[in-house]
Design a protein around this motif. Structure first.
Motif, mmCIF file in Angstrom:
data_model
loop_
_atom_site.group_PDB
_atom_site.id
_atom_site.type_symbol
_atom_site.label_atom_id
_atom_site.label_comp_id
_atom_site.label_asym_id
_atom_site.label_seq_id
_atom_site.Cartn_x
_atom_site.Cartn_y
_atom_site.Cartn_z
ATOM 1 N N ASP A 185 0.886 -1.171 0.000
ATOM 2 C CA ASP A 185 0.000 0.000 0.000
ATOM 3 C C ASP A 185 0.921 1.217 0.000
ATOM 4 O OD1 ASP A 185 -2.708 1.333 0.428
ATOM 5 O OD2 ASP A 185 -1.550 2.133 2.102
ATOM 6 N N GLU A 186 0.873 1.995 -1.058
ATOM 7 C CA GLU A 186 1.838 3.077 -1.193
ATOM 8 C C GLU A 186 1.197 4.359 -1.706
ATOM 9 O OE1 GLU A 186 4.783 2.624 -4.239
ATOM 10 O OE2 GLU A 186 3.398 1.587 -5.587
ATOM 11 N N GLU A 187 1.880 5.450 -1.443
ATOM 12 C CA GLU A 187 1.442 6.747 -1.928
ATOM 13 C C GLU A 187 1.700 6.836 -3.425
ATOM 14 O OE1 GLU A 187 1.829 11.431 -0.585
ATOM 15 O OE2 GLU A 187 3.379 9.996 0.005
ATOM 16 N N VAL A 188 0.807 7.521 -4.111
ATOM 17 C CA VAL A 188 0.996 7.805 -5.534
ATOM 18 C C VAL A 188 1.400 9.264 -5.658
ATOM 19 C CG1 VAL A 188 -0.104 7.920 -7.798
ATOM 20 C CG2 VAL A 188 -0.627 6.022 -6.259
ATOM 21 N N LEU A 189 2.476 9.527 -6.370
ATOM 22 C CA LEU A 189 3.067 10.854 -6.455
ATOM 23 C C LEU A 189 2.784 11.507 -7.802
ATOM 24 C CD1 LEU A 189 6.545 9.910 -4.968
ATOM 25 C CD2 LEU A 189 4.571 10.834 -3.732
ATOM 26 N N LEU A 190 2.987 12.805 -7.841
ATOM 27 C CA LEU A 190 2.891 13.552 -9.088
ATOM 28 C C LEU A 190 4.297 13.708 -9.640
ATOM 29 C CD1 LEU A 190 1.031 15.240 -11.015
ATOM 30 C CD2 LEU A 190 1.842 17.252 -9.746
ATOM 31 N N ALA A 191 4.501 13.319 -10.881
ATOM 32 C CA ALA A 191 5.797 13.461 -11.541
ATOM 33 C C ALA A 191 5.707 14.567 -12.582
ATOM 34 C CB ALA A 191 6.212 12.151 -12.200
ATOM 35 N N ARG A 225 -5.540 5.794 -14.458
ATOM 36 C CA ARG A 225 -6.594 6.686 -14.934
ATOM 37 C C ARG A 225 -7.758 6.721 -13.951
ATOM 38 N NH1 ARG A 225 -8.657 9.005 -19.616
ATOM 39 N NH2 ARG A 225 -10.331 10.373 -18.882
ATOM 40 N N THR A 226 -8.097 5.570 -13.391
ATOM 41 C CA THR A 226 -9.174 5.513 -12.397
ATOM 42 C C THR A 226 -8.851 6.397 -11.204
ATOM 43 O OG1 THR A 226 -9.716 3.246 -13.057
ATOM 44 C CG2 THR A 226 -10.520 3.990 -10.921
ATOM 45 N N LEU A 227 -7.616 6.315 -10.711
ATOM 46 C CA LEU A 227 -7.214 7.125 -9.562
ATOM 47 C C LEU A 227 -7.200 8.604 -9.917
ATOM 48 C CD1 LEU A 227 -6.179 7.323 -6.661
ATOM 49 C CD2 LEU A 227 -3.852 7.013 -7.549
ATOM 50 N N PHE A 261 -9.461 14.024 -8.956
ATOM 51 C CA PHE A 261 -10.034 15.269 -9.479
ATOM 52 C C PHE A 261 -11.509 15.391 -9.127
ATOM 53 C CE2 PHE A 261 -6.152 16.067 -11.528
ATOM 54 C CZ PHE A 261 -6.175 17.360 -12.042
ATOM 55 N N CYS A 262 -12.225 14.270 -9.141
ATOM 56 C CA CYS A 262 -13.652 14.308 -8.808
ATOM 57 C C CYS A 262 -13.864 14.789 -7.381
ATOM 58 C CB CYS A 262 -14.265 12.928 -9.015
ATOM 59 S SG CYS A 262 -16.044 12.844 -8.709
ATOM 60 N N ARG A 263 -13.024 14.353 -6.465
ATOM 61 C CA ARG A 263 -13.137 14.795 -5.071
ATOM 62 C C ARG A 263 -12.923 16.298 -4.938
ATOM 63 N NH1 ARG A 263 -10.884 9.550 -3.803
ATOM 64 N NH2 ARG A 263 -8.751 10.318 -4.070
ATOM 65 N N ALA A 264 -12.174 16.865 -5.876
ATOM 66 C CA ALA A 264 -11.930 18.317 -5.857
ATOM 67 C C ALA A 264 -12.935 19.070 -6.726
ATOM 68 C CB ALA A 264 -10.511 18.609 -6.327
ATOM 69 N N GLY A 265 -13.904 18.339 -7.285
ATOM 70 C CA GLY A 265 -14.917 18.972 -8.128
ATOM 71 C C GLY A 265 -14.381 19.374 -9.487
ATOM 72 N N LEU A 266 -13.368 18.681 -9.981
ATOM 73 C CA LEU A 266 -12.711 19.035 -11.238
ATOM 74 C C LEU A 266 -12.618 17.816 -12.160
ATOM 75 C CD1 LEU A 266 -9.719 21.019 -9.677
ATOM 76 C CD2 LEU A 266 -11.707 22.033 -10.809
ATOM 77 N N SER A 267 -12.203 18.067 -13.385
ATOM 78 C CA SER A 267 -11.924 17.000 -14.342
ATOM 79 C C SER A 267 -10.520 17.206 -14.896
ATOM 80 C CB SER A 267 -12.936 17.003 -15.496
ATOM 81 O OG SER A 267 -14.237 16.724 -15.026
ATOM 82 N N ASP A 316 -3.978 14.996 -1.075
ATOM 83 C CA ASP A 316 -5.160 14.140 -1.074
ATOM 84 C C ASP A 316 -4.727 12.831 -0.414
ATOM 85 O OD1 ASP A 316 -7.112 12.182 -1.656
ATOM 86 O OD2 ASP A 316 -7.778 13.274 -3.425
ATOM 87 N N ILE A 317 -5.234 12.581 0.775
ATOM 88 C CA ILE A 317 -4.785 11.406 1.534
ATOM 89 C C ILE A 317 -5.184 10.101 0.856
ATOM 90 C CG2 ILE A 317 -4.826 12.628 3.734
ATOM 91 C CD1 ILE A 317 -7.470 11.216 4.349
ATOM 92 N N HIS A 318 -6.109 10.170 -0.106
ATOM 93 C CA HIS A 318 -6.552 8.963 -0.801
ATOM 94 C C HIS A 318 -5.793 8.732 -2.102
ATOM 95 C CE1 HIS A 318 -9.801 8.628 2.056
ATOM 96 N NE2 HIS A 318 -10.205 9.851 1.773
ATOM 97 N N CYS A 319 -4.783 9.534 -2.370
ATOM 98 C CA CYS A 319 -3.988 9.364 -3.592
ATOM 99 C C CYS A 319 -2.968 8.252 -3.348
ATOM 100 C CB CYS A 319 -3.314 10.674 -3.980
ATOM 101 S SG CYS A 319 -2.617 10.645 -5.650
ATOM 102 N N ARG A 320 -3.448 7.037 -3.324
ATOM 103 C CA ARG A 320 -2.649 5.860 -3.032
ATOM 104 C C ARG A 320 -3.095 4.708 -3.931
ATOM 105 N NH1 ARG A 320 -0.037 6.729 1.725
ATOM 106 N NH2 ARG A 320 0.606 4.540 1.839
ATOM 107 N N ARG A 321 -2.276 3.693 -3.988
ATOM 108 C CA ARG A 321 -2.681 2.471 -4.677
ATOM 109 C C ARG A 321 -2.264 1.273 -3.830
ATOM 110 N NH1 ARG A 321 0.865 -0.407 -8.851
ATOM 111 N NH2 ARG A 321 2.977 -0.080 -8.078
ATOM 112 N N THR A 322 -3.057 0.220 -3.914
ATOM 113 C CA THR A 322 -2.792 -1.016 -3.185
ATOM 114 C C THR A 322 -2.540 -2.128 -4.193
ATOM 115 O OG1 THR A 322 -4.228 -0.315 -1.376
ATOM 116 C CG2 THR A 322 -3.649 -2.637 -1.467
ATOM 117 N N LEU A 323 -1.416 -2.780 -4.034
ATOM 118 C CA LEU A 323 -1.027 -3.855 -4.943
ATOM 119 C C LEU A 323 -1.389 -5.194 -4.299
ATOM 120 C CD1 LEU A 323 0.496 -3.923 -7.696
ATOM 121 C CD2 LEU A 323 2.572 -4.430 -6.395
ATOM 122 N N HIS A 324 -2.129 -6.017 -5.037
ATOM 123 C CA HIS A 324 -2.560 -7.316 -4.517
ATOM 124 C C HIS A 324 -2.041 -8.459 -5.395
ATOM 125 C CE1 HIS A 324 -5.705 -5.020 -2.261
ATOM 126 N NE2 HIS A 324 -5.481 -5.981 -1.392
#
Length: 296
Positions: A159-165, A198-200, A205-211, A256-264
């Motif tokens: 479970d890790e943070e997703v960053l902006l590059a 793309r889903t993330l 953006f949806c949580r911020a009211g944007l696209s 955004d604390i939910h900007c993460r991905r979980t690898l299974h």
């Protein structure tokens, strides 16, 4: 009927597309079509409803597929179980992942420890990995998108943070973090909606009211960092990407604390899991536990 007919039927039944299956199998489409037609003639009922070149599994086909799946799974399981009994270090393991880079280190460790085991790798979307699991074509899947499919077991690897590059000369390159609202006018490089990136991105953006403004969308996750480095746009990448070789980019955290991905790691509960696959599963859990990325 023979096993080849049944295997071809199963693949066509899942894809409902003869051309696609013929291309995947590297056989002539007319030959594949004749195989299905002979099977239907032998059974005495049509297995598909045909609308031009399109196929749709009908009620006869659906009932037959259920039995075929069961029979082929049993035969494949028996074959692999016998291979394990004959020599567990001489078996095979097939793995599917959305991006093969995430398993490269585990594969390297595994091949070094078990040189006699044959390793097969497949890449594709989470849905394609799930389809291969269901068809018994792979033993294990590594996915970042939830697979809401009955009969699958899973183990969380990461479970890790997703960053902006961003590129090194981007105006944000000197920043440590950024708010989503500040990215409203930026151009993003991302994957198609079939992949987790793309889903993330859409959810953030949806949580911020944007696209998000999409400048580039494709089916090659490994190419995203390279395109970002050119300055074409910015994009989301998992924190573990910082440890992979590639062109230099700047990394920022998104507010955004939910900007993460979980690898299974996922596998079928109702199918025989070869010893080699069990060993790979344990090695993957150990390797990811040891190499968890830290925060930037």
């Amino acid at each position: 009927m023979d096993l080849l007919q049944l295997r071809y039927f199963r693949m066509v039944a899942h894809a409902e597309n003869v051309s696609r299956v013929a291309e995947e199998l590297r056989v002539a489409q007319p030959s594949l079509s004749r195989t299905i037609t002979r099977l239907e003639a032998e059974l005495g009922v049509p297995l598909f409803d045909r609308q031009g070149r399109r196929l749709r599994l009908n009620r006869f086909g659906a009932a037959f597929l259920e039995r075929v799946e069961r029979a082929l799974d049993e035969l494949d399981g028996a074959r692999r179980e016998l291979a394990d009994l004959a020599g567990p270090d001489q078996g095979s393991v097939a793995i599917g992942a959305e991006n093969l880079i995430v398993v490269q280190h585990v594969v390297a460790d595994f091949v070094q420890r078990y040189p006699g085991v044959r390793v097969q790798l497949f890449s594709g979307t989470a849905a394609q990995v799930a389809a291969r699991l269901s068809a018994g074509e792979i033993d294990l899947g590594v996915v970042s998108k939830p697979l809401d499919i009955p009969g699958l077991a899973e183990r969380k690897l990461l479970d890790e943070e997703v960053l902006l590059a961003v590129s090194l000369n981007h105006p944000l390159a000197h920043r440590d973090r950024v708010a989503v609202a500040e990215l409203a006018e930026e151009s993003f490089i991302t994957t198609s909606a079939d992949y987790w990136q793309r889903t993330l991105l859409d959810r953030v953006f949806c949580r911020a009211g944007l696209s998000p403004n999409i400048a580039c969308e494709g089916d090659e996750p490994a190419a995203i960092r390279h395109l970002i480095a050119t300055g074409l746009g910015i994009g989301l990448l998992p924190a573990m990407s910082r440890d992979y070789p590639g062109p230099p980019v700047s990394w920022l955290r998104i507010d955004d604390i939910h900007c993460r991905r979980t690898l299974h790691l996922v596998w079928r509960q109702d199918a025989y899991l070869p010893v080699a696959a069990q060993r790979f599963r344990e090695m993957a859990a150990e390797r990811f536990a040891r190499d968890r990325p830290g925060d930037p």
